[in-house]
Design a protein around this motif. Structure first.
Motif, mmCIF file in Angstrom:
data_model
loop_
_atom_site.group_PDB
_atom_site.id
_atom_site.type_symbol
_atom_site.label_atom_id
_atom_site.label_comp_id
_atom_site.label_asym_id
_atom_site.label_seq_id
_atom_site.Cartn_x
_atom_site.Cartn_y
_atom_site.Cartn_z
ATOM 1 N N LYS A 98 0.831 -1.209 0.000
ATOM 2 C CA LYS A 98 0.000 0.000 0.000
ATOM 3 C C LYS A 98 0.861 1.253 0.000
ATOM 4 C CE LYS A 98 -3.688 2.318 2.575
ATOM 5 N NZ LYS A 98 -4.574 2.252 3.769
ATOM 6 N N SER A 99 1.885 1.259 0.864
ATOM 7 C CA SER A 99 2.768 2.414 0.957
ATOM 8 C C SER A 99 3.540 2.619 -0.346
ATOM 9 C CB SER A 99 3.739 2.230 2.127
ATOM 10 O OG SER A 99 4.664 3.286 2.181
ATOM 11 N N ALA A 100 4.043 1.535 -0.917
ATOM 12 C CA ALA A 100 4.824 1.630 -2.155
ATOM 13 C C ALA A 100 3.968 2.144 -3.309
ATOM 14 C CB ALA A 100 5.421 0.272 -2.506
ATOM 15 N N VAL A 101 2.703 1.719 -3.373
ATOM 16 C CA VAL A 101 1.809 2.192 -4.424
ATOM 17 C C VAL A 101 1.558 3.694 -4.266
ATOM 18 C CG1 VAL A 101 -0.539 2.072 -5.334
ATOM 19 C CG2 VAL A 101 0.687 -0.028 -4.803
ATOM 20 N N GLY A 102 1.286 4.119 -3.026
ATOM 21 C CA GLY A 102 1.039 5.542 -2.779
ATOM 22 C C GLY A 102 2.240 6.397 -3.123
ATOM 23 N N ILE A 103 3.424 5.927 -2.747
ATOM 24 C CA ILE A 103 4.646 6.687 -3.039
ATOM 25 C C ILE A 103 4.911 6.704 -4.537
ATOM 26 C CG2 ILE A 103 7.154 6.707 -2.727
ATOM 27 C CD1 ILE A 103 6.664 5.534 0.096
ATOM 28 N N LEU A 104 4.665 5.584 -5.213
ATOM 29 C CA LEU A 104 4.884 5.523 -6.658
ATOM 30 C C LEU A 104 4.025 6.556 -7.381
ATOM 31 C CD1 LEU A 104 5.954 4.296 -9.265
ATOM 32 C CD2 LEU A 104 4.186 2.516 -9.074
ATOM 33 N N GLN A 105 2.769 6.656 -6.989
ATOM 34 C CA GLN A 105 1.884 7.621 -7.640
ATOM 35 C C GLN A 105 2.432 9.050 -7.506
ATOM 36 O OE1 GLN A 105 -1.707 6.005 -5.494
ATOM 37 N NE2 GLN A 105 -2.675 6.336 -7.473
ATOM 38 N N LEU A 106 2.943 9.381 -6.315
ATOM 39 C CA LEU A 106 3.487 10.726 -6.090
ATOM 40 C C LEU A 106 4.839 10.903 -6.774
ATOM 41 C CD1 LEU A 106 2.585 11.228 -2.322
ATOM 42 C CD2 LEU A 106 1.422 12.164 -4.317
ATOM 43 N N PRO A 127 4.970 -10.445 -3.070
ATOM 44 C CA PRO A 127 3.633 -11.040 -3.277
ATOM 45 C C PRO A 127 2.539 -10.038 -2.961
ATOM 46 C CG PRO A 127 4.589 -11.810 -1.202
ATOM 47 C CD PRO A 127 5.663 -11.021 -1.889
ATOM 48 N N TRP A 128 1.390 -10.230 -3.621
ATOM 49 C CA TRP A 128 0.229 -9.367 -3.391
ATOM 50 C C TRP A 128 -0.921 -10.187 -2.841
ATOM 51 C CZ3 TRP A 128 0.034 -7.573 -9.191
ATOM 52 C CH2 TRP A 128 1.208 -6.881 -9.510
ATOM 53 N N GLU A 129 -1.653 -9.602 -1.929
ATOM 54 C CA GLU A 129 -2.928 -10.179 -1.515
ATOM 55 C C GLU A 129 -4.009 -9.696 -2.482
ATOM 56 O OE1 GLU A 129 -3.677 -9.215 2.538
ATOM 57 O OE2 GLU A 129 -1.922 -10.295 3.304
ATOM 58 N N ASP A 130 -5.173 -10.330 -2.404
ATOM 59 C CA ASP A 130 -6.244 -9.992 -3.358
ATOM 60 C C ASP A 130 -6.611 -8.510 -3.320
ATOM 61 O OD1 ASP A 130 -6.333 -12.595 -4.153
ATOM 62 O OD2 ASP A 130 -8.049 -13.154 -2.909
ATOM 63 N N LYS A 131 -6.776 -7.961 -2.115
ATOM 64 C CA LYS A 131 -7.151 -6.548 -1.992
ATOM 65 C C LYS A 131 -6.041 -5.650 -2.515
ATOM 66 C CE LYS A 131 -10.370 -7.019 1.879
ATOM 67 N NZ LYS A 131 -10.676 -6.629 3.270
ATOM 68 N N GLU A 132 -4.789 -6.062 -2.275
ATOM 69 C CA GLU A 132 -3.661 -5.271 -2.752
ATOM 70 C C GLU A 132 -3.587 -5.284 -4.273
ATOM 71 O OE1 GLU A 132 -0.613 -5.844 1.050
ATOM 72 O OE2 GLU A 132 -0.542 -7.247 -0.640
ATOM 73 N N GLU A 133 -3.929 -6.422 -4.865
ATOM 74 C CA GLU A 133 -3.919 -6.511 -6.325
ATOM 75 C C GLU A 133 -4.941 -5.551 -6.925
ATOM 76 O OE1 GLU A 133 -4.842 -9.955 -9.628
ATOM 77 O OE2 GLU A 133 -3.507 -10.430 -7.958
ATOM 78 N N GLU A 134 -6.118 -5.456 -6.300
ATOM 79 C CA GLU A 134 -7.124 -4.510 -6.771
ATOM 80 C C GLU A 134 -6.619 -3.073 -6.658
ATOM 81 O OE1 GLU A 134 -10.704 -5.203 -4.631
ATOM 82 O OE2 GLU A 134 -10.898 -7.290 -5.272
ATOM 83 N N LEU A 135 -5.936 -2.780 -5.550
ATOM 84 C CA LEU A 135 -5.379 -1.439 -5.335
ATOM 85 C C LEU A 135 -4.337 -1.118 -6.406
ATOM 86 C CD1 LEU A 135 -4.888 1.098 -3.533
ATOM 87 C CD2 LEU A 135 -3.187 -0.271 -2.300
ATOM 88 N N ILE A 136 -3.465 -2.084 -6.695
ATOM 89 C CA ILE A 136 -2.415 -1.886 -7.688
ATOM 90 C C ILE A 136 -3.025 -1.647 -9.069
ATOM 91 C CG2 ILE A 136 -0.548 -3.073 -8.921
ATOM 92 C CD1 ILE A 136 0.174 -4.372 -6.217
ATOM 93 N N LEU A 137 -3.994 -2.481 -9.447
ATOM 94 C CA LEU A 137 -4.623 -2.335 -10.756
ATOM 95 C C LEU A 137 -5.273 -0.961 -10.908
ATOM 96 C CD1 LEU A 137 -6.287 -5.831 -11.248
ATOM 97 C CD2 LEU A 137 -4.442 -4.859 -12.603
#
Length: 434
Positions: A98-106, A127-137
């Motif tokens: 979650k943190s890496a996705v947020g930082i990547l966007q910024l 590895p990604w969990e199901d909810k994390e995969e949805e967040l990444i997509l």
């Protein structure tokens, strides 16, 4: 400025060495100041380099205002911290997807290439969990080509690779390659589940099409499972203890594989292979199941045989599988008496024993009854008459209810006789002209 101070390493938030302030503001405009350094910002971020190269662009008193929301506030702070880390330390600083996705966007917004690359490398590897995969997509799909390495693991696979995986899974699911120690039945069960999922009938298209190679492997799998089931069934009467749960569990496991294969073949337009095997072996199956030794045992086996037979009868009765008349007639004459006998017997056991689990459900009964009616009506009229006479002459006429078939037979018979009489009359009154 002091020379010693200039050569001293910059630290995030160090007020003494700071020469510029980042002011994060939320929607209410409440600011939070972070002491930063001009040299770090312009070296690590093209956004800040461009902004600071134009002193008049909303930079007052060496302060840069940045607006953020409560949702991404922490990501802004983390991004500012990462600007001060050496490149080889950034990757180890991430602690969650979650943190890496947020930082990547910024990092993309503020054009921090080093940090963006580290975020992508981290997300691509962990590895990604199901909810994390949805967040990444949701987040990464908006970033364009830079995000392709992250999405590589979930992009569509080419058909050849998909088919290879499917064929391998079928081989495991049907034990074509033999047992798979140390995983055993767990791997086999998992393979069966995934094969069924790959052929799932939902809004998505099936992942595999039935070409000749796939059909060949499925037929080989059917042969393997059928052979295993017939072997288990033939040895059943040799079991020293037919009452034991182990004896029934063993044969039910084999029969469960056969039922799974029936479902798979139905989705691959290969149901005729299954039906043909079932019709050919039905007499032998019932020869074992109706043996006196099993009169009071193996109820699970008996009900499961009826359930699979229902699928066979439906496939033939509704024209999904085309068989010659003699085979259809034999199939019907083989299973009609058995099912007619078992229905009241199972009902009786259910009444006598509380919690007796082996009953013919209402849906199963309706399925069998409807299939049998259509099967009867598709036979030659003389064969229909034989079956209906036998059905009405039996002690148990209540199930299956073939009265619809009887009514149609009566109507057809009368109509046929009328057509015959009319045809004869017409022939007798015909005028011969030369």
């Amino acid at each position: 400025m002091d020379t010693a101070l200039q050569t001293k390493p910059c630290r995030f938030g160090d007020k003494n060495t700071s020469d510029i302030v980042i002011c994060l503001k939320n929607r209410e405009g409440i600011p939070k100041q972070f002491y930063s350094h001009f040299s770090v910002l312009i070296n690590k971020s093209k956004y800040f380099a461009n902004r600071l190269s134009h002193p008049g662009s909303n930079n007052s008193n060496n302060c840069i205002d940045i607006y953020c929301s409560e949702v991404n506030y922490d990501h802004h702070v983390n991004l500012l911290r990462l600007l001060y880390l050496p490149t080889d330390s950034i990757l180890d600083s991430f602690d969650s997807v979650k943190s890496a996705v947020g930082i990547l966007q910024l990092a993309v917004v503020f054009q921090c290439e080093e940090i963006a690359c580290c975020c992508i490398q981290y997300l691509e590897a962990v590895p990604w969990e199901d909810k994390e995969e949805e967040l990444i997509l949701k987040a990464v799909s908006k970033l364009g080509p830079i995000a392709m390495p992250i999405l590589a693991r979930i992009q569509p696979v080419d058909l050849a690779a998909t088919k290879d995986v499917f064929v391998s899974a079928v081989r495991i699911a049907t034990s074509i390659a033999g047992p798979c120690p140390p995983f055993g039945n767990e791997l086999k069960t998992s393979a069966q589940e995934q094969v069924e999922f790959m052929l799932g009938e939902d809004e998505d298209a099936p992942l595999v099409t039935a070409d000749e190679e796939v059909k060949s492997v499925l037929r080989l799998g059917l042969s393997q499972i059928y052979s295993s089931f017939e072997k288990e069934l033939s040895s059943l009467l040799l079991e020293p203890d037919l009452v034991s749960e182990r004896a029934e569990e063993k044969i039910l496991h084999s029969l469960s594989d056969l039922e799974w294969m029936c479902n798979i073949l139905g989705k691959m337009d290969l149901m005729k292979d299954f039906v043909s095997n079932w019709a050919e072996s039905s007499s032998n199956l019932l020869g074992v199941v109706e043996n006196n030794k099993l009169d009071s045992f193996m109820w699970g086996l008996k009900i499961k045989l009826i359930e699979i037979t229902a699928k066979v009868l439906e496939a033939v009765g509704y024209g999904n599988v085309i068989l010659p008349t003699p085979i259809r007639l034999t199939l019907l004459k083989t299973w009609l008496p058995y099912i007619r006998k078992m229905k009241p017997l199972l009902d009786s056991k259910g009444s006598e024993e509380t919690g007796f689990p082996y009953k013919m459900s209402e849906d199963l009964c309706q399925s069998i009854e409807g299939a049998m009616v259509t099967l009867v009506l598709a036979l030659p009229s003389n064969d229909q008459a034989d079956i209906l006479a036998d059905w009405m002459g039996a002690e148990q006429v209540r199930y299956p209810d073939l009265s619809e078939a009887f009514e149609v037979w009566c109507f057809r018979t009368k109509s046929a006789k009328r057509r015959l009489v009319e045809g004869l009359d017409g022939a007798g009154n015909a005028t011969v002209s030369l």
